[in-house]
Scaffold this motif. Structure first.
Motif, PDB file in Angstrom:
ATOM      1  N   LYS A 123     -31.927  36.258 -80.456  1.00 44.75           N
ATOM      2  CA  LYS A 123     -33.058  37.094 -80.036  1.00 44.75           C
ATOM      3  C   LYS A 123     -33.898  36.292 -79.052  1.00 44.75           C
ATOM      4  N   VAL A 124     -34.187  36.899 -77.909  1.00 43.96           N
ATOM      5  CA  VAL A 124     -35.009  36.237 -76.891  1.00 43.96           C
ATOM      6  C   VAL A 124     -36.282  37.045 -76.704  1.00 43.96           C
TER       7      VAL A 124
ATOM      8  N   ASN B 249     -38.034  42.118 -75.776  1.00 39.04           N
ATOM      9  CA  ASN B 249     -36.948  41.591 -76.600  1.00 39.04           C
ATOM     10  C   ASN B 249     -35.607  41.793 -75.905  1.00 39.04           C
ATOM     11  N   LEU B 250     -34.810  40.739 -75.924  1.00 40.42           N
ATOM     12  CA  LEU B 250     -33.409  40.809 -75.506  1.00 40.42           C
ATOM     13  C   LEU B 250     -32.567  40.260 -76.655  1.00 40.42           C
ATOM     14  N   TYR B 251     -31.438  40.878 -76.897  1.00 38.41           N
ATOM     15  CA  TYR B 251     -30.524  40.381 -77.921  1.00 38.41           C
ATOM     16  C   TYR B 251     -29.221  40.017 -77.214  1.00 38.41           C
ATOM     17  N   LEU B 252     -28.950  38.729 -77.137  1.00 40.85           N
ATOM     18  CA  LEU B 252     -27.824  38.222 -76.355  1.00 40.85           C
ATOM     19  C   LEU B 252     -26.785  37.577 -77.267  1.00 40.85           C
ATOM     20  N   SER B 253     -25.531  37.905 -77.011  1.00 38.17           N
ATOM     21  CA  SER B 253     -24.427  37.317 -77.755  1.00 38.17           C
ATOM     22  C   SER B 253     -23.602  36.434 -76.828  1.00 38.17           C
ATOM     23  N   LEU B 254     -23.042  35.375 -77.389  1.00 34.50           N
ATOM     24  CA  LEU B 254     -22.142  34.525 -76.620  1.00 34.50           C
ATOM     25  C   LEU B 254     -20.877  35.274 -76.227  1.00 34.50           C
TER      26      LEU B 254
END
Length: 356
Positions: free
Chosen positions: A213-214, A224-229
């Motif tokens: 969560k960024v 909010n940004l939700y980033l996955s590898l």
């Protein structure tokens, strides 16, 4: 971190240092107890819920205090435990390592730890690992269970415990690297979306370091940004929400609010709920529900009146549909979060009168 993780970390450290002298079983039990000592501060009395929140992981987690306590506790062990009577330096070192690794591990979470109190009073919290992470805990748990089952030391056990400690430490280092990578990627996405944040913070997602969560702060908005590898080239959705600076302005200068600003490094939002001004720490939990929320004022006839702080009425930390959404985002699927709609449209708010 959770109590189980702290116990097995302390047990593993003690087993490596003291296991050859007093046996792995006794060393693991002793280290597990030492590894949980700093968290006894939960029994210390505090004036109000805000103080309890911001001063947890305080002086009991300070490396300075640990350095002072290690000779005292260590000397008591030397006098009480027969196999340690000729191992004073080793025993003191084991005590310090069991206490300090607890604090250092806590500092990897987002809650924060006052590592250098009283020399540096501010909490240190990286946020590069979640408070419960099986990939960190399970290897340590495995070797500790093995240690508890053995009365006598063996080289094979020593190699296994050392390997588990090296792996767990490497995993923490990897988390810091991944956090820096995610923050850099998020800044690019924010810039492409026309967002110019004052602060950006990436926080490890629940139970893993694949999904993050960024949070980006602007003057009256947080994003909010939700980033996955595992994300594909499809850009993830950006979620924007008001911080209600008009409400926060009426709390500026009040002691509870200023403590929350200090502790959270400004990652706060204010909102009106059931006639109360509720302040939430944006770092812990997800919109619209957060783990730490405090009612700091009441609104009556358009006037904001500060009150004694209290924990706001609890709501679910995980909203409906979050389980499936978390799995989908972790796997890199660009799906919208049902509990968090897109950009909120500002509405006209009646002017509020702040206390004079």
């Amino acid at each position: 971190m959770d109590s189980l993780t702290q116990f097995v970390l302390g047990a593993a450290v003690s087993t490596v240092v003291l296991g050859p002298k007093m046996g792995p079983r006794k060393a693991a039990i002793l280290g597990g107890v030492l590894g949980t000592l700093p968290d006894l501060d939960v029994f210390l009395p505090f004036d109000d819920p805000v103080d309890s929140f911001v001063y947890h992981r305080g002086w009991t987690h300070s490396l300075v205090i640990h350095a002072l306590a290690a000779p005292v506790i260590g000397e008591a062990l030397v006098r009480l435990v027969r196999p340690l009577r000729t191992e004073r330096v080793r025993t003191w070192l084991a005590v310090f390592l069991c206490l300090s690794t607890h604090a250092l591990l806590d500092a990897m979470t987002i809650y924060g730890t006052r590592l250098f109190w009283p020399l540096y009073p501010d909490p240190v919290g990286a946020g590069s690992v979640f408070i419960i992470d099986p990939l960190y805990t399970l290897p340590l748990l495995g070797v500790v269970l093995w240690s508890l089952s053995r009365r006598h030391w063996s080289k094979a056990l020593g190699r296994a415990v050392s390997t588990a400690l090296i792996f767990s430490t490497g995993y923490l280092a990897l988390g810091l690297g991944l956090q820096a990578h995610i923050e850099a990627r998020a800044r690019v996405l924010f810039r492409e979306a026309g967002v110019e944040p004052e602060k950006v913070l990436a926080i490890a997602g629940p139970f893993n370091t694949v999904l993050w969560k960024v949070i980006a702060l602007e003057s009256d908005t947080y994003h909010n940004l939700y980033l996955s590898l595992l994300d594909t080239k499809t850009p993830p959705q950006l979620y924007s929400h008001p911080r209600r600076s008009d409400l926060a302005a009426c709390l500026e200068g009040t002691e509870p609010y200023e403590k929350l600003v200090w502790f959270s490094h400004g990652f706060l939002k204010a909102e009106e709920r059931d006639g109360a001004v509720v302040v939430s720490d944006l770092r812990m939990g997800m919109t619209p529900d957060y783990v730490f929320r405090f009612a700091l004022a009441e609104i009556e006839d358009g006037r904001v009146n500060p009150v004694e702080p209290r924990r706001a009425a609890g709501t679910r930390v995980m909203a409906e549909g979050d389980g499936d959404w978390l799995v989908s985002r972790l796997l890199g699927r660009a799906v919208a979060r049902p509990a968090e709609p897109g950009p909120e449209v500002p509405t006209e708010k009646a002017p509020l009168r702040c206390p004079s």
